[in-house]
Structure formats: C-alpha cells, structure tokens
Design an enzyme around this catalytic site. Structure first.
Site, PDB file in Angstrom:
ATOM      1  N   GLU A  18       0.826  -1.216   0.000  1.00 49.96           N
ATOM      2  CA  GLU A  18       0.000   0.000   0.000  1.00 49.96           C
ATOM      3  C   GLU A  18       0.855   1.259   0.000  1.00 49.96           C
ATOM      4  O   GLU A  18       2.044   1.211   0.285  1.00 49.96           O
ATOM      5  CB  GLU A  18      -0.878   0.036   1.272  1.00 49.96           C
ATOM      6  CG  GLU A  18      -2.292  -0.502   1.099  1.00 49.96           C
ATOM      7  CD  GLU A  18      -3.208   0.424   0.301  1.00 49.96           C
ATOM      8  OE1 GLU A  18      -2.762   1.480  -0.203  1.00 49.96           O
ATOM      9  OE2 GLU A  18      -4.395   0.079   0.170  1.00 49.96           O
ATOM     10  N   ARG A 101      -8.051   1.434  12.842  1.00 48.97           N
ATOM     11  CA  ARG A 101      -6.645   1.708  12.524  1.00 48.97           C
ATOM     12  C   ARG A 101      -6.582   2.686  11.367  1.00 48.97           C
ATOM     13  O   ARG A 101      -7.516   2.814  10.579  1.00 48.97           O
ATOM     14  CB  ARG A 101      -5.915   0.423  12.147  1.00 48.97           C
ATOM     15  CG  ARG A 101      -6.344  -0.174  10.807  1.00 48.97           C
ATOM     16  CD  ARG A 101      -5.298  -1.173  10.310  1.00 48.97           C
ATOM     17  NE  ARG A 101      -5.661  -1.868   9.097  1.00 48.97           N
ATOM     18  CZ  ARG A 101      -5.422  -1.427   7.867  1.00 48.97           C
ATOM     19  NH1 ARG A 101      -4.889  -0.229   7.678  1.00 48.97           N
ATOM     20  NH2 ARG A 101      -5.747  -2.157   6.808  1.00 48.97           N
ATOM     21  N   ASN A 103      -5.556   3.987   7.748  1.00 44.36           N
ATOM     22  CA  ASN A 103      -5.367   3.416   6.423  1.00 44.36           C
ATOM     23  C   ASN A 103      -4.611   4.439   5.575  1.00 44.36           C
ATOM     24  O   ASN A 103      -3.696   5.069   6.070  1.00 44.36           O
ATOM     25  CB  ASN A 103      -6.724   2.994   5.831  1.00 44.36           C
ATOM     26  CG  ASN A 103      -6.577   1.935   4.757  1.00 44.36           C
ATOM     27  OD1 ASN A 103      -5.756   1.028   4.886  1.00 44.36           O
ATOM     28  ND2 ASN A 103      -7.351   2.039   3.699  1.00 44.36           N
ATOM     29  N   GLU A 121     -11.015  -5.769  10.769  1.00 43.54           N
ATOM     30  CA  GLU A 121     -11.960  -6.834  10.441  1.00 43.54           C
ATOM     31  C   GLU A 121     -12.343  -7.623  11.688  1.00 43.54           C
ATOM     32  O   GLU A 121     -11.481  -7.977  12.488  1.00 43.54           O
ATOM     33  CB  GLU A 121     -11.348  -7.771   9.403  1.00 43.54           C
ATOM     34  CG  GLU A 121     -11.162  -7.096   8.062  1.00 43.54           C
ATOM     35  CD  GLU A 121     -10.532  -8.011   7.034  1.00 43.54           C
ATOM     36  OE1 GLU A 121     -10.185  -9.154   7.390  1.00 43.54           O
ATOM     37  OE2 GLU A 121     -10.409  -7.588   5.881  1.00 43.54           O
ATOM     38  N   ASN A 154      -9.642   5.792   2.042  1.00 44.09           N
ATOM     39  CA  ASN A 154      -8.641   5.346   1.082  1.00 44.09           C
ATOM     40  C   ASN A 154      -8.056   6.487   0.272  1.00 44.09           C
ATOM     41  O   ASN A 154      -7.744   7.529   0.820  1.00 44.09           O
ATOM     42  CB  ASN A 154      -9.208   4.210   0.226  1.00 44.09           C
ATOM     43  CG  ASN A 154      -8.426   2.921   0.430  1.00 44.09           C
ATOM     44  OD1 ASN A 154      -7.208   2.940   0.530  1.00 44.09           O
ATOM     45  ND2 ASN A 154      -9.116   1.809   0.522  1.00 44.09           N
ATOM     46  N   ASP A 204      -9.555   1.953  -4.510  1.00 39.09           N
ATOM     47  CA  ASP A 204      -8.595   1.891  -3.403  1.00 39.09           C
ATOM     48  C   ASP A 204      -7.727   3.148  -3.444  1.00 39.09           C
ATOM     49  O   ASP A 204      -8.223   4.237  -3.248  1.00 39.09           O
ATOM     50  CB  ASP A 204      -7.808   0.571  -3.521  1.00 39.09           C
ATOM     51  CG  ASP A 204      -7.150   0.141  -2.223  1.00 39.09           C
ATOM     52  OD1 ASP A 204      -6.776   1.011  -1.419  1.00 39.09           O
ATOM     53  OD2 ASP A 204      -6.977  -1.073  -2.009  1.00 39.09           O
TER      54      ASP A 204
END
Length: 299
Positions: A18, A101, A103, A121, A154, A204
C-alpha cells in the site's frame, strides 16, 4: 497512443502492499505492508529492498521535509527515523472506538498529512461500517478531524490548482471531490466525480497526473482506471496480471512511470497459482503521461 508495458519490479508477495510514494532525494519507492507492519524502501537502480518493522498496522508513509518519514500507523501519526529504525508517536487520535486503525494517507500541497481510519476486520472480509474518520496532522503536530462515518478511508489527492480534494471511501464505490481551502485546510461541498462499474472492483488508492486526471487502483478489479474528474468519464483502463491492485503513484526520473502495489491477503492456493505475481509491485511505463512530485510533511 504509446505502447504500455507492465513489469513486476518487486517480486515479494506482500499481504497488503500500500501507499507507494516516490522519494526523489534517494530515487527510491517508499511503500508499506499494512498487515505485516512493515515500511519499505526499494531502490530501482540496485534493486535492493530495505525495511523497517513498526509495532502496529501501518496505512501510509510520507516523506518529511526535515528528513525521515511520517507514518499513519495504528491510531497514531508517528515519525520514522530510517537509520535508527525507530518510530516515535507525534500525535494519537482520540477516538473512542477501540477497533480502528489508520489506512491510506497523503501530504497536501501546504505540507499537512491527511490520513483516514477504518474498522479492523471482525471476521475475514467483514468489518463494522461507518467507524472511520478523516484526519489531518498539521505542521504544528495538532490533529484536525474533518469528518466521520467513513467505511474504509482510502485514496486521496489534490487538483493541480489545489482547490479540489479528491477522496475515496472504498465501500461507497465512488471517487468523490470536495472544495479545498489550502490556506485553512478546510473541506466542503462533497460530490461524486466517478462511480465504479461492477467489474471495476473496489476503488482503493489514487493519484493525479500532470494533466489533472486521476489514476485509481481497483481492488479485486485487477486494474487502474484513468478518470477525468471534470467530465466524470473513464478515459483509460490499464489491466494488471493480478486482481488485488491496491494503490498507485508516479515515479522514476521524470515521473513517467506508474508504480502499482498489490495484495495477496485472503487469496487461496488456487488463486495464488493463477496469479503468480500477486502481492508484487508493478511498473507501468509508456503511458505517455507524467505524474507530479509528492509533497513532504512540513512539521
């Protein structure tokens, strides 16, 4: 049309590669593996990958004008000293929700570091909705919360005149725009500039090119879309040999290469056999457009 070439340049199988960002000073590509809690620096000349492990999931890494890097990791903005391999908290977000958290994140043209959160999750592939927020770490190390009710915060970037902020909340399946006041950092007037079609997957990470068009990596879509935010039209689709494309940035000597990160998380053995390059980092060349250099955090 230039002929587009796609090479897998880093063949590691990252869980969730990422937040790629080109670092001009060293001629390196910075990126993270969100799940494995690692920050990486890849040198295309030597093909060496260095890494620093941190103690929380890390959503984004950005260059810092005073040297080193800043991370959005766990529930903190943190500085990273690469030589000492130590991350130090700058500011924590005072969020009452335990299970979130950071991202993706990016630095705005005034040197603020914007990054958003998401729920962790609860079960594979399942997360609680509307738990995330978008924050900005100011150069004076204070934190501003822009808005909440976010699913998966995102991709983000700014128009070339810095008056528009582009943003992706993945589970909305849209690329959104806001009016952006660069001086104050205030955002307003949210609207949709592009809605993804079903086969395009989940939006994303994203980045802007020097013509003001957006490049959006599509998770589970195996592609990067080039979108004209003014007309809301898709101009180009670049398909990659992996399905879980996560983010993209321009880099290389003249910012004419598009680097694309990918993931292997939740891929079974059969999928990994079908996609031997899954989790790698790809260089897309011959696009005929260039990116713009990234901004550095000013604090």
């Amino acid at each position: 049309m230039a002929s587009v070439k796609i090479d897998c340049v880093v063949k590691e199988k990252y869980s969730v590669g990422e937040s790629p960002v080109w670092e001009e000073k060293h001629g390196t590509l910075l990126y993270v593996d969100a799940v494995e809690k690692n920050v990486y620096r890849w040198n295309p000349t030597s093909n060496q990958v260095e890494k620093v492990r941190v103690d929380a999931p890390v959503g984004a890494v950005v260059p810092r004008s005073s040297g080193g890097y800043v991370l959005a990791t766990g529930k903190s903005f943190a500085s990273l000293d690469w030589e000492k391999k130590v991350a130090t908290d700058i500011a924590r977000i005072d969020n009452e929700k335990p299970n979130i958290r950071f991202n993706d994140g990016k630095v705005d043209p005034a040197g603020r570091f914007l990054a958003g959160t998401m729920a962790m999750e609860t079960r594979p592939g399942e997360l609680e909705r509307h738990q995330g927020s978008l924050y900005a770490l100011q150069p004076d190390h204070s934190v501003v919360k822009h808005f909440d009710q976010v699913d998966i915060s995102n991709g983000l970037d700014w128009s070339l005149d810095h008056k528009i902020f582009y943003y992706i909340d993945s589970l909305c399946f849209t690329v959104d725009a806001f009016d952006y006041d660069l001086q104050s950092g205030k955002i307003s007037n949210r609207r949709v500039v592009y809605k993804l079609e079903q086969e395009e997957g989940i939006p994303d990470g994203q980045c802007i090119d020097s013509e003001g068009k957006l490049w959006v990596a599509c998770y589970n879509g195996g592609r990067v879309l080039r979108i004209d935010p003014e007309t809301g039209k898709r101009i180009q689709t670049v398909k990659l040999p992996v399905s879980k494309t996560t983010s993209c940035c321009f880099g290389g000597k003249d910012y004419s290469d598009l680097y694309v990160t990918s993931a292997t998380k939740r891929m079974d053995e059969e999928s990994l056999r079908r996609e031997p390059q899954a989790g790698g980092i790809f260089k897309v060349s011959g696009l005929g457009v260039k990116g713009i250099p990234p901004y550095s955090f000013m604090g």
